[in-house]
Design an enzyme around this catalytic site. Structure first.
Site, PDB file in Angstrom:
ATOM      1  NE  ARG A 195      18.651  -0.129  26.412  1.00 50.12           N
ATOM      2  CZ  ARG A 195      19.859  -0.521  26.785  1.00 50.12           C
ATOM      3  NH1 ARG A 195      20.857   0.334  26.808  1.00 50.12           N
ATOM      4  NH2 ARG A 195      20.068  -1.762  27.156  1.00 50.12           N
ATOM      5  CE  LYS A 250      30.546 -12.606  31.650  1.00 47.73           C
ATOM      6  NZ  LYS A 250      29.231 -12.139  31.234  1.00 47.73           N
ATOM      7  N   GLY A 285      19.791 -10.059  28.790  1.00 47.20           N
ATOM      8  CA  GLY A 285      21.119 -10.420  28.281  1.00 47.20           C
ATOM      9  C   GLY A 285      21.082 -11.146  26.960  1.00 47.20           C
ATOM     10  N   GLY A 293      22.069  -7.246  34.434  1.00 49.09           N
ATOM     11  CA  GLY A 293      22.415  -7.373  35.855  1.00 49.09           C
ATOM     12  C   GLY A 293      21.206  -7.245  36.770  1.00 49.09           C
TER      13      GLY A 293
HETATM   14  P1  AMP Z   1      26.679 -15.039  29.690  1.00 45.77           P
HETATM   15  O1  AMP Z   1      27.163 -13.631  29.589  1.00 45.77           O
HETATM   16  O2  AMP Z   1      27.148 -15.746  30.876  1.00 45.77           O
HETATM   17  O3  AMP Z   1      25.162 -15.130  29.501  1.00 45.77           O
HETATM   18  O4  AMP Z   1      27.307 -15.810  28.464  1.00 45.77           O
HETATM   19  C1  AMP Z   1      26.934 -15.542  27.141  1.00 45.77           C
HETATM   20  C2  AMP Z   1      28.050 -15.970  26.240  1.00 45.77           C
HETATM   21  O5  AMP Z   1      28.358 -17.319  26.504  1.00 45.77           O
HETATM   22  C3  AMP Z   1      27.723 -15.910  24.770  1.00 45.77           C
HETATM   23  O6  AMP Z   1      28.486 -14.883  24.185  1.00 45.77           O
HETATM   24  C4  AMP Z   1      28.127 -17.273  24.228  1.00 45.77           C
HETATM   25  O7  AMP Z   1      28.902 -17.199  23.057  1.00 45.77           O
HETATM   26  C5  AMP Z   1      28.958 -17.841  25.353  1.00 45.77           C
HETATM   27  N1  AMP Z   1      28.948 -19.311  25.404  1.00 45.77           N
HETATM   28  C6  AMP Z   1      27.888 -20.113  25.471  1.00 45.77           C
HETATM   29  N2  AMP Z   1      28.259 -21.397  25.461  1.00 45.77           N
HETATM   30  C7  AMP Z   1      29.605 -21.420  25.362  1.00 45.77           C
HETATM   31  C8  AMP Z   1      30.571 -22.457  25.297  1.00 45.77           C
HETATM   32  N3  AMP Z   1      30.211 -23.715  25.312  1.00 45.77           N
HETATM   33  N4  AMP Z   1      31.853 -22.086  25.234  1.00 45.77           N
HETATM   34  C9  AMP Z   1      32.205 -20.789  25.217  1.00 45.77           C
HETATM   35  N5  AMP Z   1      31.335 -19.773  25.277  1.00 45.77           N
HETATM   36  C10 AMP Z   1      30.047 -20.072  25.352  1.00 45.77           C
END
Ligand code: AMP
Length: 399
Positions: free
Chosen positions: A36, A198, A356, A379
């Protein structure tokens, strides 16, 4: 968003306040990754070359409005001086005597860094008095911190009301070039890949991009909320029940808009969430609604889904990727994310990683430098992709 750029500024002899993102990871007071800081160097050097008296500010961590030296920016000043090859004056407060006197004594071509803006709660409440003091005698403000541009804080939004001109720095300019301008009229076929877990964070992005994409590819735990809307039994897989109806509506919207909506045709499942766990691929989603048995959960897209997704991506000219295909942090659940990352590195297309975990994944699989753009915002990237106005950008002076 046609905003004034740092390139357009004539700031010789003027005090310029620049908001940077120096929220670097620290371990025992030492910086463990200074990307950064190096990322901010082009904007800093440009302003110094233009003869500005440059004052830098940033937040670090979440000190919650209290002075907490665990989050001091002092190590950043030291590292920045090494990279710049010139002194960086560090002021031990943000708007107090130390910073005021450091700022008053700056000469053209010199640079000062003031202490963590979040040591004052007025930063996050966007207090006008604090913002005015932060602006101080600066005529010009530059925002080069994209990651906090979705927050209306004193150092991102408030301060713009107390200077004559506010411009975007080179980092913010590049983020907008890719996440906003390039996606305004993307070259077709344009695929959007949305993964991660999420649904609540990304459902609005899916909705918005169904107006632009030719192909919408879903992966990660996101999948199961959509599959539930189709009536499938999903064992222990993550489902956000309150979003099931909306997931159904989005699939209907895709059909109406003529967007090819892709869910993984099969899933890699496990009974145990660990590095050593056995996994297997399910049957294809189809007439049998019991694709994932009780006691099992989906952790990655299945092998057949990998083949299909990579094939689709090879035919695309623009791809936006946000969110992993599975739990890529564990090697036995990482195949889908790795295959998508490798395919995106190979194809002849504009490939934009929307911040992310997809950026983390691309770097983990060594392809971060083989795509067109990696967004630094989490975000703020999502907010922009949702079509929201970012307070830290909207408040800048129009070009
Ligand atoms: P997000 O913050 O919504 O982008 O989610 C990212 C996280 O989703 C990562 O840490 C992944 O390990 C998790 N993830 C992705 N696929 C799965 C799944 N099928 N079950 C549980 N966690 C998941």
């Amino acid at each position: 968003m046609n905003k004034l750029s740092i390139r357009d500024l004539d700031v010789a002899g003027q005090e310029v306040l620049m908001r940077c993102d120096f929220n670097v990871p620290l371990k025992n007071g030492a910086i463990t990754d200074d990307s950064r800081i190096t990322g901010a160097l082009p904007s800093i050097k440009l302003l110094l070359e233009k003869g500005a008296k440059l004052v830098l500010c940033s937040h670090m961590g979440r000190p919650k409005g209290q002075v907490n030296l665990e989050y001091t920016l002092k190590p950043v000043a030291v590292r920045l001086a090494e990279h710049l090859g010139q002194d960086v004056l560090f002021a031990e407060d943000t708007i107090g005597e130390a910073s005021m006197s450091a700022r008053a004594n700056l000469e053209s071509g010199q640079v000062a860094l003031i202490e963590n803006t979040r040591f004052a709660e007025e930063e996050t409440t966007n207090d006008a008095t604090f913002a005015k003091a932060l602006a101080g005698n600066a005529e010009v403000f530059v925002n080069d911190a994209f990651g906090t541009a979705h927050r209306a804080h004193a150092s991102t939004e408030g301060v713009t009301h107390h200077v004559s001109q506010s411009a975007m720095g080179l980092l913010v300019e590049k983020e907008l070039e890719f996440l906003d301008r390039k996606l305004e009229s993307p070259e077709s076929p344009f695929a959007v890949i949305i993964g991660g877990k999420k649904v609540s964070d990304k459902i609005k992005v899916i909705d918005k991009l169904l107006d632009k994409a030719d192909i919408m590819i879903i992966g990660g735990a996101m999948t199961y909320t959509f599959r539930k809307a189709q009536g499938y039994a999903l064992g222990n897989s993550l489902v956000e029940d309150e979003f099931v109806p909306l997931a159904g509506e989005l699939m209907a919207k895709a059909e109406k808009n003529g967007v090819k909506f892709c869910l993984p045709i099969n899933t890699r499942i496990t009974q145990e969430f660990s590095e050593e766990a056995e996994t297997k691929c399910t049957i294809k989603y189809g007439d049998d609604m019991n694709v994932i048995p009780d006691g099992w959960e989906g952790v990655d897209i299945g092998d057949e889904a990998i083949v299909e997704y990579c094939e689709i991506l090879r035919g695309c000219k623009t791809v936006l990727w946000n969110g992993p295909m599975g739990v890529f942090e564990l090697d036995n659940f990482a195949a889908g994310t790795k295959a998508v990352a490798n395919t995106l590195a190979e194809i002849d297309a504009t490939v934009i990683l929307g911040g992310g975990d997809s950026v983390t994944a691309a770097n983990k699989f060594g392809v971060g430098d083989k795509v067109s753009f990696l967004s630094t915002g989490g975000g703020s990237s999502l907010a922009l992709l949702e079509g929201k106005e970012l307070p830290g950008i909207v408040s800048l002076t129009n070009a």
